[in-house]
Design an enzyme around this catalytic site. Structure first.
Site, short mmCIF file in Angstrom:
data_model
loop_
_atom_site.label_atom_id
_atom_site.label_comp_id
_atom_site.label_asym_id
_atom_site.label_seq_id
_atom_site.Cartn_x
_atom_site.Cartn_y
_atom_site.Cartn_z
N ALA A 146 -32.07 61.32 16.85
CA ALA A 146 -31.79 61.43 18.29
C ALA A 146 -33.06 61.17 19.11
CB ALA A 146 -31.23 62.81 18.61
N GLU A 200 -43.59 65.35 17.42
CA GLU A 200 -42.96 65.64 16.13
C GLU A 200 -43.82 66.66 15.41
OE1 GLU A 200 -40.10 65.06 14.23
OE2 GLU A 200 -41.24 66.45 12.98
N GLY A 216 -22.80 56.89 6.51
CA GLY A 216 -22.88 55.84 7.51
C GLY A 216 -22.64 56.44 8.88
N HIS A 236 -22.39 72.62 1.72
CA HIS A 236 -22.00 71.56 0.79
C HIS A 236 -21.78 72.23 -0.56
CE1 HIS A 236 -21.90 67.97 -1.57
NE2 HIS A 236 -21.91 67.25 -0.47
N GLU A 291 -20.66 63.75 -3.52
CA GLU A 291 -19.21 63.94 -3.59
C GLU A 291 -18.55 62.90 -4.52
OE1 GLU A 291 -18.68 64.52 0.55
OE2 GLU A 291 -18.49 66.64 0.06
N ARG A 323 -17.26 64.02 -8.03
CA ARG A 323 -15.89 64.54 -8.09
C ARG A 323 -14.89 63.42 -7.81
NH1 ARG A 323 -16.24 68.68 -3.75
NH2 ARG A 323 -18.34 67.84 -3.47
N ARG A 334 -15.23 70.45 2.11
CA ARG A 334 -16.46 71.13 1.72
C ARG A 334 -16.38 72.64 1.91
NH1 ARG A 334 -20.80 66.97 4.59
NH2 ARG A 334 -20.58 65.33 3.03
N HIS A 363 -25.88 72.69 4.74
CA HIS A 363 -25.95 71.25 4.91
C HIS A 363 -26.11 70.85 6.37
CE1 HIS A 363 -25.65 67.28 3.44
NE2 HIS A 363 -24.54 66.98 4.08
N HIS A 364 -25.34 71.47 7.26
CA HIS A 364 -25.39 71.04 8.67
C HIS A 364 -25.07 72.24 9.54
CE1 HIS A 364 -25.06 67.80 11.76
NE2 HIS A 364 -24.36 68.73 12.38
N ARG A 419 -18.00 69.33 10.39
CA ARG A 419 -18.39 67.98 10.78
C ARG A 419 -17.87 66.97 9.76
NH1 ARG A 419 -21.98 64.67 8.96
NH2 ARG A 419 -23.23 66.18 7.80
N VAL A 453 -24.49 60.82 12.38
CA VAL A 453 -25.22 59.63 12.81
C VAL A 453 -24.65 59.12 14.14
CG1 VAL A 453 -25.94 57.29 12.20
CG2 VAL A 453 -25.91 59.08 10.46
#
Ligand code: ADP
Length: 588
Positions: free
Chosen positions: A156, A175, A190, A382, A395, A398, A419, A522-523, A562, A568
């Site tokens: 971002a 940063e 992606g 996750h 993933e 699986r 998840r 994970h998020h 999500r 992304v």
């Protein structure tokens, strides 16, 4: 000849000396599994190989080879960074200014190598040795005045920086880590986008409305529908913008929760995050954008209810940065255990797949400025993370036919569930972990598994019974589980848990493999509240003048879950919007 040899000469550095005085400052607990670990990454001109040798609690040496780095830039990084890592006893060291790509590659490779050695990078940072003994009095003070401050150089932040530069606006980008990229670098899938020219060229029917509907359903309808509409409606334009800066994502395919083929990836199938960070870095270099690395924003400056800058700490300098607007692009808080357990005490002790900079600083700063938070307790786990290395078992394992069994050797869930569901089921098992089981046939057809085998994450045996013994599972039970499963695959019917996908191949080809896994953070879906212009909203529902935010620092876009490909989309769409809004706000 000599010259050519000189140019092609592999630059290598072997550092064996760690000052004894510094060794005394080391933590007493075991930090690493002793050994030598090698990781290769793409540098500026070619591959860079980093070989790290560790003892139980010391980075003994770092050897770096990179034959093709640009003399004077990347080559300097190759020369310097090994020493810096040994001196600091953490991979999070200063990059070499101007050699961002090479520095990032070296630091990322060293981080991965140390993670393979079982290192907790956050702990290494806590004990970093090159800071030991730094005199407080040494620090310089500097005041900067600019148009916009962008906090964070992940996806971002880099998007916003390129936009600001293209608009000719004065800005700085901070940063806190010695390298750019944040969690964005780790994105493997992606970018979701609808009604794109790539879809049209490939005769893929899709619509903004369907993208929005899928995102709402995926997020359990907890999402802010206006933000979701904004995400979907601006996604095709975001793809065009990526094209314009040389970051094409032409490969369109299906991904979880999407009705149509919508996830856009690099042509060569490489991970989207690393690809975009590289392309953004190239563009920033071309435009002459310098990221202030190792510079952490610590608080927002507030004057009469307006945000007018940030306070920041560099390595040796404290900054007061006056600006007309601030864009928070500092990511989520998945690497900050204190913070996520504050909102989700049940997640205490859960490992994370996040980059070390994901510590929620932007959320804390925004809160202090009166911002409202949304969905802050919504954290995505996750389900298949190897716990000693935090390595994510993709993933696809699986998807290609692996099953999950508990310590009793029994399946306990439809492995292809979402998840959150699979993670919750694992946490109900004895010991709160499971094993992912696959065979040689699956390994042969899925390149990703090589990394797991190479890193010693797999337990391997020639028969199911032998595998069970190695895992301390009753052999007869595991053999029955596999036998039953292979029957279900043949019948294309799983009467036990109703699995319908990832059932093309039975698990019958020895050797057999198992990896012990458990959920990992994970998020972080929640965060700072924004409106559709990326303006940060306060508790009273009003925009906070001068404060904008984009990416994982914000909440509301993803709701309760999500979808893959939407992180992304979020950073590019809202990174652009935040820049546009801030530019408009400051009146350029
Ligand atoms: P997003 O996907 O939202 O862009 P990322 O995790 O990719 O998020 O990037 C966020 C970046 O912000 C990371 O590189 C992280 O190190 C950086 N960051 C986090 N906190 C601060 C801070 N206080 N000051 C400067 N940079 C920060």
């Amino acid at each position: 000849m000599k010259k050519i040899l000189g140019l092609l000469l592999t630059l290598s550095l072997l550092l064996m000396l760690v000052p004894t005085a510094l060794m005394e400052a080391l933590p007493e607990q075991t930090l690493f599994t002793p050994g030598t670990y090698t990781v290769e990454k793409q540098g500026f001109g070619g591959p860079i190989t980093v070989t790290v040798t560790v003892s139980e609690n010391l980075i003994e040496s770092v050897e770096i080879t990179g034959a093709s780095e640009t003399p004077g830039l990347g080559a300097v990084a190759v020369d310097l960074l090994g020493q810096r890592i040994v001196d600091a006893q953490t991979p999070n060291v200063d990059g070499v200014s101007g050699a961002t790509v090479s520095s990032n590659a070296i630091i990322a490779a060293a981080t991965e190598a140390l993670e393979s050695a079982g290192a907790d990078i956050a702990l290494l940072d806590e004990f970093r040795l090159d800071k030991a003994g730094d005199g407080e009095a040494e620090r310089k003070q500097e005041e900067i005045t600019t148009g916009i401050v962008i906090v964070g150089a992940g996806g971002a932040g880099m998007t916003a920086a390129i936009m600001a530069k293209q608009a000719g606006v004065d800005f700085v980008i901070l940063e806190k880590m010695p390298y750019v990229g944040g969690n964005t670098t780790k994105a493997t899938g992606g970018m979701n986008a609808a009604e794109t020219h790539y879809q049209a060229e490939q005769n893929i029917a899709d619509s903004v409305a369907q993208f929005a509907a899928d995102t709402m359903a995926g997020g359990h309808n907890l999402n802010n529908p206006d933000l979701v509409q904004t995400l979907a409606a601006n996604s095709a334009e975001a793809i065009n913008w990526l094209d314009s800066i040389g970051a094409e994502l032409p490969k369109v395919s299906f991904s979880g929760g999407a009705t149509n083929a919508r996830i856009h990836a690099p042509a060569d199938g490489s991970g989207v995050g690393g690809y975009l960070v590289e392309k953004f870095s190239d563009k920033m270099k071309e435009l002459g954008i310098e990221v202030m690395l190792n510079t952490k924003a610590t608080s927002l400056i507030l004057e009469d209810g307006r945000v007018t800058g940030v306070l920041a700490e560099g390595e040796n300098t404290d900054y007061v940065i006056h600006a007309k607007a601030v864009i928070l692009a500092s990511g989520g808080f998945g690497a900050n255990e204190d913070m996520y357990t504050q909102y989700r005490p049940d997640l205490k002790g859960t490992v994370t797949t996040n980059a070390p900079g994901a510590t929620g600083d932007g959320i804390v700063m925004a809160l202090e400025a009166g911002a409202a938070l949304v969905d802050i307790e919504q954290i995505q786990l996750h389900p298949t993370v190897e716990q000693t290395t935090s390595m994510l078992i993709t993933e696809s394992v699986r998807g290609d036919g692996a099953i999950l069994v508990n310590q009793k050797g029994e399946r306990f869930i439809n492995e292809m569930e979402t998840r959150d569901v699979v993670s919750a089921a694992e946490l109900e098992q004895e010991g709160q972990y499971a094993y992912i089981i696959f065979d040689q046939h699956l390994r042969d057809n899925l390149k990703a598994t090589e990394k797991y085998v190479k890193n010693g994450l797999t337990v391997q045996a020639d028969t199911i019974e032998e595998l069970a013994e190695k895992l301390n599972i009753d052999p007869a039970t595991l053999a029955k589980t596999l036998g039953d499963w292979n029957g279900f695959v043949e019948a294309k019917n799983d009467p036990q848990f109703g699995r319908t996908t990832g059932m093309n191949d039975a698990l019958v080809t020895p050797p057999y493999y198992a990896i012990q896994i458990a959920p990992g953070i994970h998020h972080t879906m929640g965060g700072v509240k924004i409106d559709t212009t990326a303006h940060v909203i306060n508790e009273a529902g009003e925009p906070i003048p001068g404060l904008f935010a984009a990416g994982e620092v914000t909440g509301g876009v993803h709701g309760g879950n999500r979808l893959g490909g939407n992180a992304v989309a979020d950073i590019v769409v809202f990174g652009r919007i935040a820049a546009q809004s801030a530019i408009e706000y400051i009146g350029k």
